[in-house]
Write a protein that holds these residues in place. Structure first.
Motif, PDB file in Angstrom:
ATOM      1  N   GLY A   1      60.794  99.930  55.869  1.00  0.00           N
ATOM      2  CA  GLY A   1      62.273  99.552  54.658  1.00  0.00           C
ATOM      3  C   GLY A   1      63.785 100.537  54.893  1.00  0.00           C
ATOM      4  O   GLY A   1      64.225 101.139  54.102  1.00  0.00           O
ATOM      5  N   PHE A   2      63.448 101.196  55.622  1.00  0.00           N
ATOM      6  CA  PHE A   2      64.355 103.042  56.149  1.00  0.00           C
ATOM      7  C   PHE A   2      65.381 102.020  56.160  1.00  0.00           C
ATOM      8  O   PHE A   2      65.766 101.007  56.491  1.00  0.00           O
ATOM      9  N   GLN A   3      66.863 102.560  55.242  1.00  0.00           N
ATOM     10  CA  GLN A   3      67.827 102.108  55.385  1.00  0.00           C
ATOM     11  C   GLN A   3      68.776 103.865  55.356  1.00  0.00           C
ATOM     12  O   GLN A   3      68.400 104.820  55.181  1.00  0.00           O
ATOM     13  N   HIS A   4      69.216 103.720  56.565  1.00  0.00           N
ATOM     14  CA  HIS A   4      70.427 104.848  56.461  1.00  0.00           C
ATOM     15  C   HIS A   4      72.350 104.645  56.148  1.00  0.00           C
ATOM     16  O   HIS A   4      72.753 103.748  57.123  1.00  0.00           O
TER      17      HIS A   4
ATOM     18  N   GLY B   1      73.854  87.871  44.888  1.00  0.00           N
ATOM     19  CA  GLY B   1      75.704  87.323  44.809  1.00  0.00           C
ATOM     20  C   GLY B   1      75.535  87.195  46.299  1.00  0.00           C
ATOM     21  O   GLY B   1      75.310  87.187  47.050  1.00  0.00           O
ATOM     22  N   SER B   2      77.149  87.595  46.662  1.00  0.00           N
ATOM     23  CA  SER B   2      78.246  86.595  47.602  1.00  0.00           C
ATOM     24  C   SER B   2      77.325  87.572  48.869  1.00  0.00           C
ATOM     25  O   SER B   2      77.394  89.066  48.703  1.00  0.00           O
ATOM     26  N   GLY B   3      76.253  86.887  49.956  1.00  0.00           N
ATOM     27  CA  GLY B   3      76.571  88.240  50.956  1.00  0.00           C
ATOM     28  C   GLY B   3      74.679  88.747  51.268  1.00  0.00           C
ATOM     29  O   GLY B   3      74.282  88.182  50.241  1.00  0.00           O
ATOM     30  N   ALA B   4      74.339  89.658  52.391  1.00  0.00           N
ATOM     31  CA  ALA B   4      73.497  90.268  52.023  1.00  0.00           C
ATOM     32  C   ALA B   4      73.698  91.460  51.429  1.00  0.00           C
ATOM     33  O   ALA B   4      74.030  91.807  50.560  1.00  0.00           O
ATOM     34  N   ASP B   5      71.787  91.740  50.857  1.00  0.00           N
ATOM     35  CA  ASP B   5      71.198  92.586  49.681  1.00  0.00           C
ATOM     36  C   ASP B   5      71.575  94.273  50.808  1.00  0.00           C
ATOM     37  O   ASP B   5      71.633  93.726  51.926  1.00  0.00           O
ATOM     38  N   PRO B   6      72.512  94.765  50.446  1.00  0.00           N
ATOM     39  CA  PRO B   6      73.330  95.954  50.495  1.00  0.00           C
ATOM     40  C   PRO B   6      72.208  96.839  51.116  1.00  0.00           C
ATOM     41  O   PRO B   6      72.507  97.526  51.424  1.00  0.00           O
ATOM     42  N   PHE B   7      70.498  96.866  50.601  1.00  0.00           N
ATOM     43  CA  PHE B   7      69.953  97.881  50.791  1.00  0.00           C
ATOM     44  C   PHE B   7      68.440  97.056  51.702  1.00  0.00           C
ATOM     45  O   PHE B   7      67.288  97.613  51.634  1.00  0.00           O
ATOM     46  N   ALA B   8      69.335  96.487  52.377  1.00  0.00           N
ATOM     47  CA  ALA B   8      68.271  95.400  52.655  1.00  0.00           C
ATOM     48  C   ALA B   8      67.307  96.031  54.096  1.00  0.00           C
ATOM     49  O   ALA B   8      67.638  97.538  54.879  1.00  0.00           O
ATOM     50  N   SER B   9      66.194  96.200  54.781  1.00  0.00           N
ATOM     51  CA  SER B   9      65.782  96.735  56.275  1.00  0.00           C
ATOM     52  C   SER B   9      66.793  96.749  56.753  1.00  0.00           C
ATOM     53  O   SER B   9      67.533  95.550  57.476  1.00  0.00           O
ATOM     54  N   THR B  10      67.075  97.880  57.280  1.00  0.00           N
ATOM     55  CA  THR B  10      67.766  98.289  58.591  1.00  0.00           C
ATOM     56  C   THR B  10      67.383  98.428  60.110  1.00  0.00           C
ATOM     57  O   THR B  10      66.259  98.896  60.228  1.00  0.00           O
TER      58      THR B  10
END
Length: 679
Positions: A638-641, A658-667
């Motif tokens: 789940g590392f996010q940068h 909400g609409s769109g993907a979770d902004p803190f999803a795994s990158t």
């Protein structure tokens, strides 16, 4: 998540090949560098901060006032590369067949350009320093608790060695007050111990130079140095009070010394006291006169310049003049048949034998073997070489900065090591750079380290022909020379300065200062330990700024090392889990973090898992390339940068679900790479 492509870099490619060129616009020729003007070259600036002898130009070079002074570019000393030096015969036509020899012997960098003008100024400076070192050497041997001739034995080899291996034109090696005090503590007033200490210290210094361990000196902080030198100033000065008063049988331990001196002050010899105080007054007056002496301009009348020369020479050689005057007084009393003064006594005449130091010592109950002598010296084998290196490098850096040239600290370590090793072959005790004599050398207008050859030769001549005259030197006069030299080492203003700047630094200063009155080694070791603890505490507890909003922003104020990871976890968890309305996301701003290790990575992984249990997410922003590569290699789940704090906060305001993907999803790893590298 979007990431901007990095700006193009100039330099070599990733494979270490030839430098990449910027693309040239079609139809445009590359700009050509402007051709140099045919006018005359501007003269190089002369030496700064060096007081020249009267009637001589301010620069010390063959071009006189035109500015051909000693500089690293011309003489090749210091860190300046040989290619920057004025091309000599070998440089113009062919490369040096032994580049290692050229680098290891700094003398080869300036000797091919040596001139008659430099020789004249080096002679003046060498003679001036020689007149200072002879009386000081006799006095410092008294501080070291050794027979006086060992001070002279320690005063010439360092001058010769440093001429060939040193990188600072001003520095002079020899006995000093600080080193003599250390020798007194670790050599037990035995010449065999002192000579062996010089040999072993030289070996340690040489090894440090070869292994490039000069950075270890950086761990001795300024408060520790100031505390030690200030305490040494008081200790050495009071140690000479007994000679000023003519007292005998005073112990050398400081507190017992103070007690016995005050108890027996009624036994003071009037002759020694009067002469000692008169010598102190004369030395103080000459130093004040020198500091206020206006410089005579070349346009002044001849009588003014001659007067300036006489006063300047008298003030510079004040130690020799005072000792000479006191010796004449003592000799006059001897001729008249009465002697109210305590004299130095006879000193063996002749040069010391060149031989290996003794690795054992005869004792009344047998022989003390080498390993027993090493055990007796104990921590002195670390304190003496380190303090010698610290004193020399600090002095060299100070005068290099003042006179606009550079030094090589590791080359200074080699010079110190060879000086002490070879010095032990001529019965020398450990030597180091002398601040007082280095200042005299610089003020005399020295141009190259060759001035040390003149100083060393003068010491050898004194040993060969003048030791019989040293019999009449009063001990009170030598004590006055020592006190006059060490009193300026006491820095009373450092306490007030640290109280105003950073009061925590008063702790190692006071610990070192107070414990040095008990034992020097305890003071230095304790001061270094306290400074190390304060340093480690600042690493383990870095300042952490936490700001709350849509996302909890956590910003360490300094680099993140493994002792600090538990503290960071406690701060993040305490703020994220105990807030009245906890944020669903935590952003760790890493703009101040330049490197991390495995312990930090493991701690961050545990922090992620702990936050995930409470439905919280952790993201990183402003990661520097080395830190980013380590985190990518660790493959954190789940590392996010985010490239910047603003983007992280903007994404953190999006409502999950909400609409769109979770902004803190795994990158994924590919999304973290620069856009130009994704094919």
């Amino acid at each position: 998540m979007r990431r901007e492509a990095p700006a193009p870099r100039l330099g070599t490619g990733g494979g270490g090949g030839s430098p990449r060129r910027l693309p040239r616009s079609p139809g445009r020729a590359a700009p050509r560098p402007p051709s140099p003007s045919p006018g005359p070259a501007s003269p190089r600036p002369a030496l700064r901060g060096v007081l020249p002898p009267p009637g001589r130009p301010e620069s010390c070079g063959p071009r006189g006032a035109s500015g051909g002074g000693w500089r690293p570019e011309a003489a090749g000393l210091g860190d300046a590369a040989p290619a920057m030096a004025a091309p000599g015969p070998r440089q113009r036509g062919q490369s040096c067949p032994c580049p290692g020899l050229w680098t290891g012997l700094p003398v080869l960098r300036w000797l091919p350009r040596y001139s008659l003008a430099w020789l004249q100024l080096d002679l003046i400076a060498g003679l001036t320093v020689g007149l200072t070192v002879v009386p000081q050497a006799l006095a410092y041997a008294e501080v070291a608790g050794l027979p006086l001739q060992y001070g002279l034995y320690s005063s010439f080899m360092g001058c010769f060695v440093y001429c060939f291996l040193g990188t600072a034109k001003d520095v002079t090696l020899g006995p000093t007050a600080i080193m003599s005090l250390l020798v007194s503590s670790y050599a037990f007033h035995e010449p065999v111990y002192a000579i062996l200490l010089a040999f072993l210290s030289g070996c340690i210094q040489l090894a440090m130079g070869l292994l490039h361990l000069g950075f270890l000196l950086d761990f001795i902080s300024c408060p520790v140095i100031k505390g030690f030198t200030s305490a040494a100033s008081i200790t050495i000065s009071f140690n000479q009070v007994k000679n000023i008063l003519g007292l005998q049988g005073i112990p050398r331990q400081f507190f017992l010394q103070v007690y016995e001196t005050l108890r027996r002050i009624g036994e003071t010899r009037a002759g020694d006291a009067v002469l000692g105080l008169a010598c102190l007054a004369a030395l103080a007056g000459l130093r004040v006169m020198k500091s206020r002496l206006p410089r005579a301009a070349p346009a002044e009348p001849l009588a003014v310049r001659v007067s300036y020369l006489i006063v300047w020479t008298s003030a510079t050689a004040c130690n020799a003049l005072v000792v000479l005057f006191a010796g004449l007084v003592a000799y006059s009393f001897q001729v008249m048949g009465s002697q109210p003064l305590t004299l130095t006594g006879s000193i063996p005449q002749g040069l010391p034998a060149f031989r290996l130091p003794r690795f054992s010592m005869a004792a009344p109950n047998g022989t003390v073997p080498f390993w027993s002598m090493v055990e007796d010296m104990g921590v002195g084998l670390a304190v003496v070489p380190l303090m010698g290196l610290l004193e020399t490098v600090a002095i060299a850096k100070a005068f290099a900065s003042q006179n606009d040239y550079r030094i090589d600290p590791n080359q200074e370590l080699l010079a110190m090591g060879f000086a002490n090793i070879l010095g032990s072959f001529v019965s020398s005790y450990p030597v180091t750079g002398s601040f007082g004599r280095t200042a005299v050398n610089a003020q005399s207008g020295v141009c190259t380290p060759a001035g040390g050859l003149v100083t060393g030769t003068l010491v050898l001549l004194s040993l060969a022909y003048l030791t019989s005259l040293f019999y009449y030197i009063p001990r009170a006069a030598l004590a006055a020379v020592i006190i006059s030299a060490v009193v300026p080492m006491f820095d009373a203003g450092i306490f007030r300065t640290l109280w105003r700047v950073k009061r925590l630094d008063l702790v190692p200063l006071c610990v070192t200062f107070l414990l040095c009155f008990w034992e020097v080694q305890y003071g230095i070791v304790a001061g270094v330990l306290v400074s190390g603890i304060l340093l480690l505490y600042s690493i383990a507890r870095p300042p952490i700024k936490v700001s709350e909003g849509d996302a909890l922003l956590v910003q360490p104020g300094s680099s993140l090392q493994f002792p600090a990871i538990e503290y960071l976890r406690d701060v993040v968890c305490s703020r994220a889990l105990t807030a009245a309305s906890p944020s669903r996301s935590i952003v760790l701003d890493c703009c101040h973090i330049s490197s991390i290790d495995y312990t930090v990575v493991a701690g961050l992984a545990e922090l992620q898992q702990e936050l995930r249990k409470h439905s919280l997410s952790l993201a990183f922003c402003s990661l520097q390339d080395p830190v980013l590569q380590v985190l990518l290699s660790a493959d954190l789940e789940g590392f996010q940068h985010f490239p910047s704090r603003e983007e992280a906060e903007r994404c953190g305001r999006v409502e999950p679900g909400g609409s769109g993907a979770d902004p803190f999803a795994s990158t994924s790893e590919s999304s973290l790479l620069p856009a130009g590298l994704i094919q």
